[in-house]
Scaffold this active site. Structure first.
Site, PDB file in Angstrom:
ATOM      1  CG  HIS A 189      -2.105  -0.843   1.163  1.00  0.00           C
ATOM      2  ND1 HIS A 189      -2.044  -2.209   1.244  1.00  0.00           N
ATOM      3  CD2 HIS A 189      -3.417  -0.541   1.022  1.00  0.00           C
ATOM      4  CE1 HIS A 189      -3.254  -2.707   1.166  1.00  0.00           C
ATOM      5  NE2 HIS A 189      -4.108  -1.726   1.020  1.00  0.00           N
TER       6      HIS A 189
ATOM      7  CD  GLU B  72      -4.608 -18.876  24.038  1.00  0.00           C
ATOM      8  OE1 GLU B  72      -4.187 -19.646  24.922  1.00  0.00           O
ATOM      9  OE2 GLU B  72      -5.627 -18.172  24.198  1.00  0.00           O
TER      10      GLU B  72
ATOM     11  CB  SER C 263       7.115 -17.793  18.128  1.00  0.00           C
ATOM     12  OG  SER C 263       6.048 -17.246  17.401  1.00  0.00           O
TER      13      SER C 263
HETATM   14  C1  FAD Z   1      -3.996  -9.351  24.355  1.00  0.00           C
HETATM   15  C2  FAD Z   1      -3.654 -10.484  25.266  1.00  0.00           C
HETATM   16  C3  FAD Z   1      -4.626 -11.408  25.600  1.00  0.00           C
HETATM   17  C4  FAD Z   1      -4.324 -12.457  26.466  1.00  0.00           C
HETATM   18  N1  FAD Z   1      -5.307 -13.323  26.830  1.00  0.00           N
HETATM   19  C5  FAD Z   1      -5.056 -14.237  27.817  1.00  0.00           C
HETATM   20  C6  FAD Z   1      -6.114 -15.046  28.363  1.00  0.00           C
HETATM   21  O1  FAD Z   1      -7.249 -14.987  27.921  1.00  0.00           O
HETATM   22  N2  FAD Z   1      -5.836 -15.864  29.386  1.00  0.00           N
HETATM   23  C7  FAD Z   1      -4.584 -15.979  29.912  1.00  0.00           C
HETATM   24  O2  FAD Z   1      -4.404 -16.740  30.849  1.00  0.00           O
HETATM   25  N3  FAD Z   1      -3.540 -15.239  29.405  1.00  0.00           N
HETATM   26  C8  FAD Z   1      -3.761 -14.373  28.390  1.00  0.00           C
HETATM   27  N4  FAD Z   1      -2.742 -13.595  27.898  1.00  0.00           N
HETATM   28  C9  FAD Z   1      -1.400 -13.773  28.424  1.00  0.00           C
HETATM   29  C10 FAD Z   1      -0.458 -14.413  27.422  1.00  0.00           C
HETATM   30  O3  FAD Z   1      -0.770 -15.777  27.247  1.00  0.00           O
HETATM   31  C11 FAD Z   1       0.972 -14.180  27.931  1.00  0.00           C
HETATM   32  O4  FAD Z   1       1.236 -12.792  27.778  1.00  0.00           O
HETATM   33  C12 FAD Z   1       1.997 -15.000  27.169  1.00  0.00           C
HETATM   34  O5  FAD Z   1       1.834 -16.379  27.428  1.00  0.00           O
HETATM   35  C13 FAD Z   1       3.432 -14.603  27.513  1.00  0.00           C
HETATM   36  O6  FAD Z   1       3.625 -14.458  28.889  1.00  0.00           O
HETATM   37  P1  FAD Z   1       4.270 -13.115  29.453  1.00  0.00           P
HETATM   38  O7  FAD Z   1       3.547 -11.977  28.864  1.00  0.00           O
HETATM   39  O8  FAD Z   1       4.339 -13.208  30.934  1.00  0.00           O
HETATM   40  O9  FAD Z   1       5.732 -13.116  28.841  1.00  0.00           O
HETATM   41  P2  FAD Z   1       7.000 -13.850  29.448  1.00  0.00           P
HETATM   42  O10 FAD Z   1       6.664 -15.251  29.826  1.00  0.00           O
HETATM   43  O11 FAD Z   1       7.626 -12.978  30.471  1.00  0.00           O
HETATM   44  O12 FAD Z   1       7.941 -13.905  28.161  1.00  0.00           O
HETATM   45  C14 FAD Z   1       8.767 -12.803  27.742  1.00  0.00           C
HETATM   46  C15 FAD Z   1       9.704 -13.290  26.641  1.00  0.00           C
HETATM   47  O13 FAD Z   1      10.543 -14.359  27.136  1.00  0.00           O
HETATM   48  C16 FAD Z   1      10.439 -15.507  26.313  1.00  0.00           C
HETATM   49  N5  FAD Z   1      10.497 -16.727  27.115  1.00  0.00           N
HETATM   50  C17 FAD Z   1       9.929 -16.959  28.323  1.00  0.00           C
HETATM   51  N6  FAD Z   1      10.194 -18.214  28.732  1.00  0.00           N
HETATM   52  C18 FAD Z   1      10.936 -18.793  27.769  1.00  0.00           C
HETATM   53  C19 FAD Z   1      11.520 -20.089  27.582  1.00  0.00           C
HETATM   54  N7  FAD Z   1      11.388 -21.073  28.466  1.00  0.00           N
HETATM   55  N8  FAD Z   1      12.212 -20.327  26.435  1.00  0.00           N
HETATM   56  C20 FAD Z   1      12.362 -19.375  25.502  1.00  0.00           C
HETATM   57  N9  FAD Z   1      11.831 -18.132  25.628  1.00  0.00           N
HETATM   58  C21 FAD Z   1      11.130 -17.842  26.733  1.00  0.00           C
HETATM   59  C22 FAD Z   1       9.068 -15.358  25.627  1.00  0.00           C
HETATM   60  O14 FAD Z   1       9.005 -16.077  24.413  1.00  0.00           O
HETATM   61  C23 FAD Z   1       8.988 -13.859  25.428  1.00  0.00           C
HETATM   62  O15 FAD Z   1       9.691 -13.521  24.260  1.00  0.00           O
HETATM   63  C24 FAD Z   1      -3.013 -12.568  26.996  1.00  0.00           C
HETATM   64  C25 FAD Z   1      -2.035 -11.644  26.634  1.00  0.00           C
HETATM   65  C26 FAD Z   1      -2.337 -10.597  25.799  1.00  0.00           C
HETATM   66  C27 FAD Z   1      -1.253  -9.603  25.470  1.00  0.00           C
END
Ligand code: FAD
Length: 448
Positions: free
Chosen positions: A290, A315, A318
């Site tokens: 675009h 969920e 990656s």
């Molecule tokens: C819009 C939105 C809707 C959501 N809806 C829901 C919901 O309905 N119910 C619910 O329960 N949760 C929900 N979530 C939460 C979501 O599932 C989490 O944000 C997500 O699983 C990541 O957890 P965190 O944000 O604590 O990141 P962190 O776990 O702190 O991760 C931060 C970074 O570290 C990396 N990392 C962490 N551990 C590892 C590992 N072992 N190996 C490699 N890399 C790692 C991650 O990939 C990421 O890049 C929602 C989040 C958002 C933003």
């Protein structure tokens, strides 16, 4: 297919509509009394939320702290604590992961509970998040204060069994959501590229533009093929599960059931990772097609780009999908399935493509052996994403060739050829990276 279509129109709405399969979890694991109380309410249109994440428990759900206490006197569980980032936090029905076993610190101390809006005075929406995208879907911080709740299934199985099952359903949902977003991004891009004229012709006629648009289509078709293959595996194993509830399975049926369950386990994280990453790439390219207009709010691609960004995060990020998928690399599940596709009858005109895929499979096998031989877990974790991607590229290429073989209307041939070309370069790149990478070089990447 339904999930994909709804998400194509609006990824935020898809979350309200039932992305997370909460009702399925109730149907599968709750007792008859809970099912009779809650499922008709879902059918009437009440919404559900999946309450797992807490401030200190995101990717690592074993760290969940929200406390569940059983009161012997009134025979009821009570929930106390905070959940954050909860989609549909305003839902009437809430499935809550909580620590029921005092003194425990891991996943085995967690159970699953159902709470509802009859006790709204004890569940407060403390905050509604102000987000980058999926603005049609409320994301909330919740505070539970002595909230009455019912135990779903058996104590201590909350994370190990029920949430794992729920999350697999939800990951499949995000797979469909991602394919819908990819389709929307592609639809916008191709329509604009046909319409917009520069240098005296439609921009779709420039190689740089038609390559970009064709690549978007190939990624879209590849992940849709992966989505349908994964849902087929899930459907078959769930059908056996239902059958098993009515009669004893024969040994052959039992073996088939286990095989499809293994395939569903292997393909779900691969689908979630690829489809969400490609949805983001397609959204990015849609804006690029675009030009400056894509940066403006007047065009849908701006919203699609913002909506896509969550797909690689919720969920399970990656990175966490790779954590789930890597054991299917090391145990050979993906390779076994690749060999299965390799043996399928295909249109003879795709023989040369299959030959190239067989060479790619050798590169994949060699790379897996090379990494496994080091017996170094940190090194395996470091290379894991490359290995999972190599397997995924080969699998999606085969699925497209099989689609193109079945296809009477020539809908998939182009995408099969384009995707395979792209996949070949990616697989070779990863193989070279792994081949030329010394184990000790991981240290160079460590950030103090
Ligand atoms: C819009 C939105 C809707 C959501 N809806 C829901 C919901 O309905 N119910 C619910 O329960 N949760 C929900 N979530 C939460 C979501 O599932 C989490 O944000 C997500 O699983 C990541 O957890 P965190 O944000 O604590 O990141 P962190 O776990 O702190 O991760 C931060 C970074 O570290 C990396 N990392 C962490 N551990 C590892 C590992 N072992 N190996 C490699 N890399 C790692 C991650 O990939 C990421 O890049 C929602 C989040 C958002 C933003």
């Amino acid at each position: 297919m339904g999930g994909e279509m709804v998400s194509r129109a609006d990824a935020g709405f898809a979350n309200i509509w039932g992305l997370q399969d909460c009702a399925e979890t109730i149907a599968e694991f709750a007792d008859e009394e809970i099912k009779a109380e809650f499922l008709p309410r879902v059918c009437e249109g009440q919404t559900c939320s999946m309450d797992l994440t807490e401030p200190d428990a995101g990717s690592d759900l074993q760290a969940v702290q929200l406390k569940a206490t059983y009161n012997e006197k009134d025979g009821i569980w009570y929930l106390n604590g905070v959940k954050r980032f909860i989609t549909n936090g305003d839902a009437q029905i809430k499935l809550v992961l909580a620590r029921s076993e005092e003194g425990t610190t891991d996943g085995r101390g967690l159970s699953y509970f159902i709470a509802d809006n009859k006790h709204d005075d004890t569940i407060k929406v403390r905050r509604i998040e102000n987000k980058l995208g999926i603005k049609g879907s409320p994301t909330c911080e919740l505070v539970f204060t002595n909230t009455p709740a019912k135990l779903v299934g058996v104590r201590r199985m909350g994370l190990i069994k029920y949430v794992m099952s729920l999350m697999n359903g939800a990951r499949l949902g995000v797979g469909a959501q991602s394919v819908g977003v990819s389709q929307a991004a592609y639809d916008q891009a191709i329509a604009y590229a046909r319409d917009r004229r520069q240098f005296g012709k439609a921009i779709i006629e420039f190689p740089a533009v038609y390559e970009m648009v064709s690549m978007m289509k190939a990624k879209l078709d590849a992940t849709r093929a992966l989505l349908y293959e994964t849902t087929r595996f899930v459907d078959v194993y769930k059908a056996y599960e239902s059958l098993e509830a009515t009669r004893k399975l024969t040994p052959e049926e039992k073996a088939d059931y286990k095989e499809y369950q293994r395939l569903a386990d292997a393909f779900t994280p691969m689908l979630k990772m690829f489809s969400s990453e490609y949805a983001n790439q397609n959204a990015y390219d849609s804006i690029q097609v675009h030009g400056g207009s894509g940066f403006m709010k007047d065009y849908a691609c701006e919203r699609i780009y913002r909506d896509a960004r969550i797909l690689t995060i919720y969920e399970g990020t990656s990175q966490l999908q790779v954590v789930a998928a890597i054991r299917h690399v090391t145990t050979g599940s993906y390779l076994k399935q690749i060999r299965h596709y390799e043996a399928q009858p295909i249109n003879p005109e795709f023989d040369s493509l299959r030959k190239r895929l067989m060479s790619m499979t050798t590169l994949y096998e060699n790379s897996v052996t090379r990494v496994a031989e080091t017996k170094n877990q940190e090194y395996l974790d470091f290379q894991a994403r490359r290995l999972v991607e190599m397997a995924g590229h080969i699998i999606m290429s085969y699925l497209l060739i099989l689609d193109a073989t079945r296809d009477k209307e020539d809908l998939f041939r182009k995408s099969a050829e384009i995707y395979l070309k792209f996949a070949e370069v990616e697989v070779r790149k990863h193989a070279t990276y792994i081949k030329t990478f010394e184990v000790e070089s991981v240290d160079v990447y460590k950030v103090q």
